[in-house]
Design a protein around this motif. Structure first.
Motif, short mmCIF file in Angstrom:
data_model
loop_
_atom_site.label_atom_id
_atom_site.label_comp_id
_atom_site.label_asym_id
_atom_site.label_seq_id
_atom_site.Cartn_x
_atom_site.Cartn_y
_atom_site.Cartn_z
N ILE A 229 0.84 -1.21 0.00
CA ILE A 229 0.00 0.00 0.00
C ILE A 229 0.87 1.25 0.00
O ILE A 229 0.57 2.25 -0.66
N GLU A 230 1.96 1.19 0.72
CA GLU A 230 2.84 2.35 0.84
C GLU A 230 3.60 2.63 -0.45
O GLU A 230 3.81 3.78 -0.83
N ASN A 231 3.97 1.58 -1.18
CA ASN A 231 4.87 1.75 -2.33
C ASN A 231 4.19 1.69 -3.69
O ASN A 231 4.75 2.19 -4.67
N SER A 232 3.02 1.08 -3.78
CA SER A 232 2.38 0.89 -5.08
C SER A 232 1.86 2.21 -5.63
O SER A 232 1.36 3.07 -4.89
N GLU A 233 1.95 2.38 -6.95
CA GLU A 233 1.43 3.57 -7.61
C GLU A 233 0.19 3.25 -8.42
O GLU A 233 -0.31 4.11 -9.15
N GLN B 181 16.63 -2.07 -5.06
CA GLN B 181 15.80 -1.32 -4.13
C GLN B 181 14.86 -0.38 -4.87
O GLN B 181 13.67 -0.25 -4.52
N LEU B 182 15.38 0.29 -5.88
CA LEU B 182 14.55 1.20 -6.67
C LEU B 182 13.42 0.45 -7.35
O LEU B 182 12.28 0.93 -7.42
N ASN B 183 13.72 -0.73 -7.84
CA ASN B 183 12.72 -1.54 -8.50
C ASN B 183 11.60 -1.95 -7.53
O ASN B 183 10.44 -2.03 -7.90
N LYS B 184 11.97 -2.18 -6.29
CA LYS B 184 10.96 -2.55 -5.29
C LYS B 184 10.11 -1.35 -4.90
O LYS B 184 8.88 -1.45 -4.77
N ARG B 185 10.74 -0.19 -4.69
CA ARG B 185 10.04 0.96 -4.14
C ARG B 185 9.32 1.78 -5.20
O ARG B 185 8.37 2.51 -4.89
N LYS B 186 9.78 1.72 -6.44
CA LYS B 186 9.14 2.42 -7.57
C LYS B 186 9.09 3.93 -7.35
O LYS B 186 8.20 4.60 -7.87
N ASP B 187 10.01 4.46 -6.59
CA ASP B 187 9.99 5.89 -6.27
C ASP B 187 11.26 6.54 -6.82
O ASP B 187 12.30 6.61 -6.16
N ILE B 188 11.16 7.04 -8.07
CA ILE B 188 12.33 7.63 -8.72
C ILE B 188 12.74 8.93 -8.04
O ILE B 188 13.93 9.22 -7.87
#
Length: 876
Positions: free
Chosen positions: A696-700, A858-865
């Protein structure tokens, strides 16, 4: 009285003619004569003096094709600032004081020329455009257009330059002098576009119109160089001979004759003795004393063509020791030595030191400087790690010897150094006493020069060594016999037992003269405690990995790289760098057509969670495009069907395998949520809840996020707390007390980024460009353009390009691999400055970044560029 009246009348009409406004015959005659032979003449003379100074400040490099127009050094312009200012004032006076003269436009041309020399190019362009539009003097208009063409060529505005060329081609009655300048500027235009045929055609026309003999010799020499490089030796020979005529400068005449002989005889002659005698005669000619380094260099190139590499190296060393007159020639000598040791000997350490010397004789503005600097950076990394590995290996070997054996090695080293110093001194003695008048010295006998102690280098060297044996390394000071004076001020580490010839040749000039390390100092450097030995081992571990990476990624030597990496695995079995060594060996085997299965197996068995393991399991080429998306979608359908059928283990295996192999596809978010749902069936409720909260926190994806919230509510029985709205501010007694400042928030955010992302600049890196949805259609050919960019600028780097789906609406372009952060950042800098693509906005280019493989996971997991961009800006 009559004479006085006539004089006053004449004076009256003369004063009347001085007016700059009255357009009468007398006025025009006066102002034309005064402007031409006063202000305009003096301004032109001052500019001519400055141009002569510019020419004197430039040193021609005859070993390379001469430029059509020699570059003007800004330092030379600054040195002539006073002359140019005086010329500007005089030209301004010619305009202001003589407005009705015929020399106003000519004076404006001079003002434009001064602006051009002082780098006020916009003002110069405006002046020449003004003259083209307003001047009624065709001679001046043509001069202005030709100078405008030269400025456009310098600025590489080839469309504007082509327009000027087209405009001039339609002009009639261009004077002979202007035609000569025009053809020379056309040659400059083709030179800038690297069109040699155009340069040759324009210069041949230019020579027909040139009246200055020195200029004609120079242009003939350029044509000779161009034809020689094109393989037309007969034409080159004729132009070189023409360049020798007209009393050119001695250096130009020398190179013209030298190259004429090369194309006529030397290159074709099978009589090698005749060729070598020719070079010997040139060397002995006293007129060529200042150019002996050139003769030896050319002779070395000839010997290389005969595959006489040893003779060529010896000649180049001799050439480097000649005083010489041309500064860049020394640079070419050391550059050629670097190339020989790099290409033929594969002695990259020696090549590095020769490159160091070469760059000292080139300027940053020289054409070869950038390429040599880039090559030197690679060799610097190789040499630093090679020397570290070699030295540490020697120290470790010595540490395993007995004390007696260590002392013997130190004594042998000191003895060898003494012999080397004495041999060098003897060579100097022989050279000094080899003159033809040595036998005629006044004091009788032929050894007079060597009987005086300080005239005999061998005796001096032996005396210094004897002093060292008795007293050690003493500083030159009073009371040097005192026992308190320290011994061994100069400490050298114990060298390796072997040394290359190249290393000795490099170090001869810098060798120690009469100062040797004492035995105690040498023995003190040998490690004895375990901590020091462990430290040396750790350094060797890192050096072996770096050597493997440099040799494979930068020097294209996979076999040598394999040796260092396998040594790392053998001598450091518990190394933390094993995963990267396995990965690099995997790439080496893939590159050379070997078997990659062993290293894939090792990575999966020993480092299942390593980013290197994921990389070999998920190669970039297989993870890009439609194929990856189709495979992932098919696996998702199978996994979801298995989930509905209650076959949770099969479904779990499918989701995890797909996510590992294809982490960036259009169904990655769905696969991730399905995997969490399977966790709810197969794992504890706490783990299920934890993964839902993370998702929920990371999905866009809003739809999938809503679904995850519903699952969380069903699990916990509690609704998620609604965020405080702006209307709830009454509940806050003091907003300042509960609201963090922007600086504090930024600081906290940075702390989080540092915890999530780990800075490791030595790790393999990837270059990433995030493509926004609105420009996806405009960048459909971006990958192809990048491949062309790589072919032009990174031919030896074997870069790979991929275009991957990152989120539902955003894709990312990846370029890999880079062996470390420095190489990746160098690529990014070149990308920002030199890569041009019409559909790619500059703002989007600037948002590009580099990332290590570990951080990419980590970037791939968090999806937050945006989160990573903050880390990138603060760390890189």
């Amino acid at each position: 009285m009559r004479k006085t009246s006539n004089f006053l009348i004449f004076l009256f009409f003369l004063l009347l003619g001085c007016s700059s406004e009255r357009n009468t015959f007398t006025n025009r005659l006066y102002h034309n004569v005064t402007a031409r032979f006063n202000a305009y003449f003096l301004a032109k003379e001052k500019i001519g003096e400055a141009e002569a100074s510019f020419k004197d400040a430039y040193q021609e490099d005859y070993t390379q094709v001469l430029p059509v127009y020699f570059p003007i050094d800004s330092a030379a312009v600054d040195a002539n600032a006073e002359k140019l200012n005086e010329a500007r004032e005089l030209a301004g006076k010619a305009i202001d004081w003589h407005r009705i003269s015929q020399w106003v436009d000519d004076s404006y041309f001079l003002l434009g020329l001064i602006d051009y020399y002082e780098a006020n190019t916009d003002d110069a362009i405006n002046t020449y455009k003004y003259l083209n539009v307003n001047s009624k003097d065709d001679e001046v208009r043509h001069q202005a257009l030709i100078q405008l063409l030269r400025i456009f060529v310098e600025q590489r505005k080839f469309d504007d330059a082509s327009y000027v060329i087209d405009f001039l081609s339609k002009e009639t009655d261009i004077s002979k002098e202007n035609k000569q300048t025009l053809y020379k500027t056309l040659a400059y235009y083709y030179e800038a576009r690297h069109e040699k045929d155009g340069v040759i055609a324009a210069l041949e026309k230019c020579i027909e119109l040139t009246t200055d003999n020195h200029e004609k010799s120079r242009l003939n020499f350029i044509l000779g160089q161009l034809y020689q490089r094109a393989g037309f030796d007969a034409l080159a020979y004729d132009f070189y001979n023409d360049a020798s005529e007209g009393n050119p400068p001695y250096e130009l005449a020398f190179f013209s004759q030298l190259y004429a002989q090369q194309v006529a005889e030397l290159e074709k002659s099978k009589d090698l003795k005749k060729v070598r005698d020719y070079y010997d005669d040139l060397y002995k000619d006293r007129k060529n004393t200042d150019l002996r380094d050139v003769v030896l260099y050319e002779r070395a190139l000839f010997e290389l063509k005969q595959h006489e590499t040893e003779d060529a190296i010896d000649l180049l060393h001799r050439a480097a020791q000649e005083p010489g007159k041309l500064e860049k020639q020394k640079g070419y000598i050391y550059q050629k030595l670097a190339e020989i040791f790099f290409d033929e000997r594969e002695d990259y350490r020696a090549s590095k030191y020769y490159l160091d010397s070469a760059l000292q004789h080139f300027k940053p503005t020289d054409a070869s400087y950038s390429a040599l600097s880039s090559k030197k950076e690679i060799l610097d990394r190789y040499t630093a790690n090679y020397e570290l590995l070699t030295e540490n290996d020697s120290l470790l070997r010595l540490s395993q010897m007995s004390p007696e054996a260590q002392e013997e090695v130190a004594e042998n080293y000191i003895r060898a150094e003494e012999e080397r110093l004495i041999a060098e001194a003897q060579a100097k003695t022989e050279q000094k006493n080899s003159g033809i008048f040595d036998n005629l010295l006044a004091f009788g006998g032929n050894t007079a020069a060597s009987t005086f102690y300080f005239d005999n280098p061998t005796a001096v060297q032996k005396g210094e060594i004897e002093f060292f044996r008795n007293w050690g390394n003493r500083a030159l000071e009073d009371n040097w016999r005192r026992k308190s004076s320290s011994f061994g001020n100069t400490v050298s580490s114990v060298p390796t037992t072997t040394d290359t010839t190249a290393t000795k040749q490099i170090s001869q000039e810098d060798s120690i003269r009469g100062i040797l390390p004492n035995k105690e100092a040498l023995l003190a450097n040998i490690p004895k405690d375990q901590e020091k030995l462990a430290q040396l081992n750790d350094q060797m571990e890192g050096a072996r990995l770096e050597l493997g990476k440099v040799l494979f990624f930068d020097l294209d030597k996979p076999d040598l790289a394999r040796e260092y990496l396998t040594d790392l695995l053998q001598f450091h079995p518990d190394s933390e760098k094993k995963s990267e060594a396995y990965y690099t060996l995997y790439l080496i085997e893939k590159e050379t057509g070997g078997s990659t299965a062993y290293y894939v197996s090792r990575l999966n068995n020993e480092f299942p969670d390593s980013p290197f393991t994921k990389s070999v399991n998920n190669p970039l080429s297989e993870n890009s495009g439609t194929a990856a998306n189709k495979t992932a979608e098919a696996n998702y359908k199978k996994a979801y069907h298995a989930f509905q059928s209650g076959d949770y283990n099969t479904a779990k295996s499918l989701t995890q395998t797909t996510l590992d192999n294809y982490p960036l596809t259009s169904v990655s978010d769905k696969l991730m949520l399905l995997d969490i749902m399977l966790t709810g069936k197969l794992a504890a409720a706490e783990r299920y809840q934890e993964r839902l909260e993370e998702y929920i926190e990371n999905s866009e994806n809003p739809e999938l996020t809503k679904m995850a919230r519903n699952m969380l509510e069903a699990l916990t029985g509690e609704k998620a707390e609604m965020q405080m709205t702006t209307s709830d501010t009454t509940a806050v007694s003091d907003s300042l007390s509960v609201t963090k400042t922007k600086e504090a928030v930024a600081s906290d955010s940075l702390d989080v980024e540092k915890q999530i992302y780990k800075l490791n600049k030595a790790q393999t890196h990837i270059f990433i460009l995030a493509i926004d949805p609105e420009v996806i259609t405009e960048t459909k050919n971006l990958s192809a353009e990048l491949e062309n960019f790589h072919d032009k600028n990174f031919q030896d780097s074997r870069l790979r390009t991929g275009n991957l789906s990152f989120t539902r609406n955003q894709s990312i372009l990846l370029v890999s691999p880079f062996s470390n952060a420095e190489k990746a950042m160098d690529y990014r800098r070149k990308f920002l400055t030199e890569f041009k693509y019409q559909g790619l906005p500059e703002e989007l280019k600037k948002r590009s970044f580099v990332i290590s493989i570990q951080n990419f996971q980590q970037l791939n997991k968090r999806k937050d560029i945006a989160e990573y961009e903050a880390f990138f800006k603060s760390s890189y």
